[in-house]
Design a protein around this motif. Structure first.
Motif, PDB file in Angstrom:
ATOM      1  N   GLU A 159      18.296  13.207  81.373  1.00  0.00           N
ATOM      2  CA  GLU A 159      18.569  14.302  80.441  1.00  0.00           C
ATOM      3  C   GLU A 159      19.661  15.223  80.990  1.00  0.00           C
ATOM      4  O   GLU A 159      20.530  15.686  80.241  1.00  0.00           O
ATOM      5  N   ALA A 160      19.612  15.482  82.306  1.00  0.00           N
ATOM      6  CA  ALA A 160      20.623  16.351  82.913  1.00  0.00           C
ATOM      7  C   ALA A 160      22.005  15.700  82.859  1.00  0.00           C
ATOM      8  O   ALA A 160      23.007  16.370  82.575  1.00  0.00           O
ATOM      9  N   MET A 161      22.077  14.391  83.125  1.00  0.00           N
ATOM     10  CA  MET A 161      23.371  13.697  83.069  1.00  0.00           C
ATOM     11  C   MET A 161      23.912  13.679  81.645  1.00  0.00           C
ATOM     12  O   MET A 161      25.120  13.851  81.426  1.00  0.00           O
ATOM     13  N   SER A 162      23.035  13.477  80.672  1.00  0.00           N
ATOM     14  CA  SER A 162      23.472  13.488  79.277  1.00  0.00           C
ATOM     15  C   SER A 162      23.983  14.868  78.876  1.00  0.00           C
ATOM     16  O   SER A 162      25.013  14.997  78.196  1.00  0.00           O
ATOM     17  N   ALA A 163      23.258  15.918  79.313  1.00  0.00           N
ATOM     18  CA  ALA A 163      23.691  17.281  78.996  1.00  0.00           C
ATOM     19  C   ALA A 163      25.021  17.606  79.669  1.00  0.00           C
ATOM     20  O   ALA A 163      25.885  18.271  79.072  1.00  0.00           O
ATOM     21  N   LYS A 164      25.220  17.108  80.887  1.00  0.00           N
ATOM     22  CA  LYS A 164      26.483  17.351  81.593  1.00  0.00           C
ATOM     23  C   LYS A 164      27.645  16.676  80.872  1.00  0.00           C
ATOM     24  O   LYS A 164      28.720  17.264  80.703  1.00  0.00           O
ATOM     25  N   ALA A 165      27.428  15.421  80.431  1.00  0.00           N
ATOM     26  CA  ALA A 165      28.487  14.706  79.704  1.00  0.00           C
ATOM     27  C   ALA A 165      28.807  15.396  78.387  1.00  0.00           C
ATOM     28  O   ALA A 165      29.975  15.511  77.999  1.00  0.00           O
ATOM     29  N   GLU A 166      27.763  15.856  77.698  1.00  0.00           N
ATOM     30  CA  GLU A 166      27.982  16.547  76.435  1.00  0.00           C
ATOM     31  C   GLU A 166      28.737  17.856  76.647  1.00  0.00           C
ATOM     32  O   GLU A 166      29.630  18.206  75.862  1.00  0.00           O
ATOM     33  N   ALA A 167      28.390  18.574  77.714  1.00  0.00           N
ATOM     34  CA  ALA A 167      29.096  19.823  78.011  1.00  0.00           C
ATOM     35  C   ALA A 167      30.560  19.558  78.338  1.00  0.00           C
ATOM     36  O   ALA A 167      31.454  20.320  77.932  1.00  0.00           O
ATOM     37  N   ALA A 168      30.833  18.467  79.066  1.00  0.00           N
ATOM     38  CA  ALA A 168      32.217  18.124  79.382  1.00  0.00           C
ATOM     39  C   ALA A 168      33.009  17.821  78.111  1.00  0.00           C
ATOM     40  O   ALA A 168      34.181  18.206  77.980  1.00  0.00           O
ATOM     41  N   GLN A 169      32.390  17.129  77.161  1.00  0.00           N
ATOM     42  CA  GLN A 169      33.063  16.838  75.893  1.00  0.00           C
ATOM     43  C   GLN A 169      33.353  18.108  75.112  1.00  0.00           C
ATOM     44  O   GLN A 169      34.418  18.258  74.518  1.00  0.00           O
ATOM     45  N   VAL A 170      32.393  19.034  75.103  1.00  0.00           N
ATOM     46  CA  VAL A 170      32.598  20.300  74.399  1.00  0.00           C
ATOM     47  C   VAL A 170      33.751  21.087  75.021  1.00  0.00           C
ATOM     48  O   VAL A 170      34.616  21.640  74.318  1.00  0.00           O
ATOM     49  N   LEU A 171      33.807  21.121  76.352  1.00  0.00           N
ATOM     50  CA  LEU A 171      34.891  21.837  77.030  1.00  0.00           C
ATOM     51  C   LEU A 171      36.239  21.184  76.764  1.00  0.00           C
ATOM     52  O   LEU A 171      37.258  21.872  76.595  1.00  0.00           O
ATOM     53  N   CYS A 172      36.243  19.861  76.704  1.00  0.00           N
ATOM     54  CA  CYS A 172      37.503  19.154  76.414  1.00  0.00           C
ATOM     55  C   CYS A 172      37.987  19.463  75.000  1.00  0.00           C
ATOM     56  O   CYS A 172      39.183  19.715  74.784  1.00  0.00           O
ATOM     57  N   ARG A 173      37.065  19.463  74.037  1.00  0.00           N
ATOM     58  CA  ARG A 173      37.449  19.793  72.665  1.00  0.00           C
ATOM     59  C   ARG A 173      37.947  21.231  72.565  1.00  0.00           C
ATOM     60  O   ARG A 173      38.911  21.531  71.855  1.00  0.00           O
TER      61      ARG A 173
END
Length: 211
Positions: A159-173
């Motif tokens: 769950e933490a890795m998924s949340a980290k990847a999602e946060a990285a995508q949000v920051l990139c957008r």
């Protein structure tokens, strides 16, 4: 012969006691999960709180393999399971079987008479079987709790890795949106350049918009 656990001094030091019966001087304390927390239980309370994990007559521990239906008796009043071969003929011939604990209101597991003179108790095969059964149940409970803890930990890591990847995508957008916004603002407000045209025939300065 077993030596009784010495009671710890009460001045400033917590006394180890059974989490169920609150006995402050049990002969043996087993550490195992109880109501979601690791607790110390005496031998009698370990057996009393796990009625379906062992035969209450021979004290063989079933773990995950109870006897098949045609080789066991189920107590009418509790989840206790007894071997068919361990149940007396009188009990087996009755219409409903009741385990020793439910049939006797004064029954208690690991009933011992301590020798206060030398702080010991005399062991016998019956008590030894109960002690081994309680220790086996406690060990299995700790093992199951450890397996479940590792399973939950793996889930939390995923769950933490998924949340980290999602946060990285949000920051990139967000970065792309900011870059696009800066580009649009830059093209809308073009810089103004003032050129010196003193050599021009008109003798006037001209303002040119940078293209």
């Amino acid at each position: 012969m077993l030596h009784q656990e010495e009671k710890q001094p009460s001045h400033g030091v917590s006394v180890r006691q059974c989490a169920v019966c609150a006995a402050t001087h049990p002969f043996t304390l087993h550490l195992l999960p109880y109501r979601g927390l690791p607790r110390h239980l005496c031998t009698a309370c370990v057996l009393d709180t796990h009625p379906g994990s062992f035969c209450p007559i021979c004290f063989d521990v079933f773990l995950h393999k109870p006897p098949p239906p045609h080789l066991r008796f189920l107590c009418l009043k509790c989840p206790s399971i007894s071997h068919l071969s361990c149940v007396p003929d009188v009990a087996s011939s009755s219409p409903g079987y009741v385990c020793p604990r439910c049939s006797n209101p004064n029954f208690t597991f690991f009933y011992v008479t301590p020798n206060h003179a030398n702080n010991t108790i005399e062991t016998n095969p019956h008590l030894s079987k109960q002690l081994v059964a309680a220790a086996t149940i406690a060990s299995e409970s700790i093992h199951n709790a450890a397996v479940m803890a590792r399973f939950n930990a793996d889930i939390r890591v995923k769950e933490a890795m998924s949340a980290k990847a999602e946060a990285a995508q949000v920051l990139c957008r967000l970065k792309n949106q900011l870059d696009n916004q800066d580009h649009l603002l830059g093209s809308k407000f073009s810089p103004i350049v003032v050129s010196d045209t003193s050599d021009d025939d008109s003798g006037e300065n001209r303002i040119h918009e940078a293209k």
